[in-house]
Design an enzyme around this catalytic site. Structure first.
Site, mmCIF file in Angstrom:
data_model
loop_
_atom_site.group_PDB
_atom_site.id
_atom_site.type_symbol
_atom_site.label_atom_id
_atom_site.label_comp_id
_atom_site.label_asym_id
_atom_site.label_seq_id
_atom_site.Cartn_x
_atom_site.Cartn_y
_atom_site.Cartn_z
ATOM 1 C CG ASP A 1 -1.341 3.317 5.828
ATOM 2 O OD1 ASP A 1 -2.396 3.646 5.238
ATOM 3 O OD2 ASP A 1 -0.527 4.141 6.285
ATOM 4 C CG ASP B 1 -1.817 1.194 1.304
ATOM 5 O OD1 ASP B 1 -2.492 1.443 0.294
ATOM 6 O OD2 ASP B 1 -1.859 1.866 2.340
ATOM 7 C CB CYS C 1 -13.870 -4.471 11.744
ATOM 8 S SG CYS C 1 -15.242 -5.401 11.042
ATOM 9 C CB CYS D 1 -15.176 -10.209 8.947
ATOM 10 S SG CYS D 1 -15.616 -8.471 9.051
ATOM 11 C CD GLU E 1 -3.835 1.456 -3.408
ATOM 12 O OE1 GLU E 1 -4.940 1.981 -3.238
ATOM 13 O OE2 GLU E 1 -2.805 1.808 -2.815
ATOM 14 C CB CYS F 1 -12.995 -5.668 8.074
ATOM 15 S SG CYS F 1 -12.339 -6.860 9.256
#
Ligand SMILES: [Zn+2]
Length: 377
Positions: free
Chosen positions: A359, A183, A349, A333, A277, A330
């Site tokens: 991050d 990231d 979360c 989950c 990304e 998250c």
């Protein structure tokens, strides 16, 4: 796989060699400008440009007229012409602007020479260059492969550098069966899905502060000279400061490049699939909050290093859509918790009360999403 690899080293020419380098740069510029002028004239008269071959034949004639052209490395002159022809080709393909005349006052002065009949070699801490003979260089790493070309540069600070392009055979690296997500950090340079945070190279930011300070001093000196009616060219204090700024700038750039090289090599060595990304840097640079951190740490330079090294060493880069909400999901989950502004560095979360570092969580999502698209591709 045969690849081209580039090396850049500081060069320490003798006084005599310095003079020769200056001559070669001057002659290369002369050849470039002269044929650029002819090219433009011919284009205006006939609607067609010249060709490299036509110019090359004329260069031979030109050397009879201007005998001093014979003193310098003839291949450098040829490659100056080649460079001109290539710029025109790109211009006609609308890939760049029309070539412009080279000036003595350009920041960086350089010439390029190409390999023919083993005219170049590296022996110990010296490089053999046509006409110059052996020039001392600061060889920070071993050069492996066959030298294709060398570009000799003189920077505004008065330092000399050589960029060498070699052809070398690279072997794919051993597979590690490991994958990683990266990231683009805001406070850190990069955050990895294994929990590592790569800091923003503190040395660089310290140097950058210093650089900004020296640049302000430079503007003050320019203003001072102007107020006194002194031309900048004759303003000694201004010129001294200008060299100082140039030297610092160089150091910052070199440090940064070194940092990006080490980090990208480390990641490529240790992982087979690297998920990142797909950032539209242009779009991001318009966002002022992000602009500084991105330009500072050269994220795009890092990605391009990762990409070519992956190609060399048989690894895979997976780019995920920049619209993928990596900081909202998250990673435990899959619950999507909604948009989070940049100040929010961590969150919890609500589903299983899992606390996330913003991050690290994002990089884990990038990894999961990258692997998903990689396996379905
Ligand atoms: Zn959750």
């Amino acid at each position: 796989m045969l690849i081209n690899k580039a090396y850049k080293f500081r060069l320490y020419p003798s006084k005599e060699q310095e003079i020769f380098i200056a001559k070669t740069i001057g002659c290369s510029r002369f050849v470039f400008n002269r044929f650029l002028g002819q090219w433009n004239d011919t284009y205006q008269e006939t609607g067609k440009g010249l060709t490299y071959n036509a110019c090359s034949a004329e260069l031979t004639q030109l050397k009879k007229e201007f005998v001093w052209l014979k003193e310098v490395d003839s291949i450098a002159l040829q490659s100056s012409l080649k460079n001109l022809a290539d710029s025109f080709t790109r211009f006609f393909k609308k890939q760049n602007k029309a070539p412009r005349f080279k000036s003595k006052k350009n920041q960086v002065q350089s010439y390029t020479t190409k390999e023919t009949n083993s005219n170049m070699a590296i022996v110990d801490n010296k490089i053999k260059l046509p006409k110059l003979g052996y020039v001392r260089l600061a060889k920070s790493r071993e050069v492996e492969g066959r030298i294709l070309s060398a570009t000799v540069r003189r920077n505004p600070s008065g330092k000399f550098f050589v960029s060498i392009v070699v052809e070398t055979d690279v072997q794919p690296l051993k597979k590690t069966e490991s994958s990683i997500g990266i990231d683009l950090g805001i406070t850190d340079f990069a955050v990895l899905s294994d929990g590592r945070k790569i800091d923003n190279n503190k040395f660089t930011s310290k140097m950058e502060k210093k650089l900004k300070r020296e640049q302000r001093k430079l503007s003050r000196r320019a203003l001072h000279a102007k107020n006194k009616g002194i031309h900048l060219f004759d303003a000694k204090n201004y010129q001294k400061q200008k060299r100082r700024v140039a030297r610092l700038h160089e150091r910052v750039m070199n440090q940064r490049d070194d940092f990006l090289h080490k980090l990208s090599t480390d990641i490529i060595k240790n992982h087979d699939v690297i998920c990142i990304e797909d950032l539209n840097t242009k779009g991001m640079l318009r966002n002022h909050k992000l602009a500084k951190s991105i330009s500072d740490v050269s994220w795009s330079a890092f990605v391009s290093k990762l990409e070519y090294k992956a190609k060399w060493y048989g690894k895979t880069i997976v780019k995920i859509s920049r619209w993928y909400p990596s900081s909202q999901i998250c990673s435990e989950c899959g619950h999507q918790d909604g948009k989070k502004s940049l100040e929010i560095r961590d969150w919890t979360c609500p589903i299983f009360d899992k606390h996330h570092d913003r991050d690290i969580n994002a990089s884990q999502n990038i990894l999961a999403e990258g692997l998903r698209t990689f396996h379905t591709a």
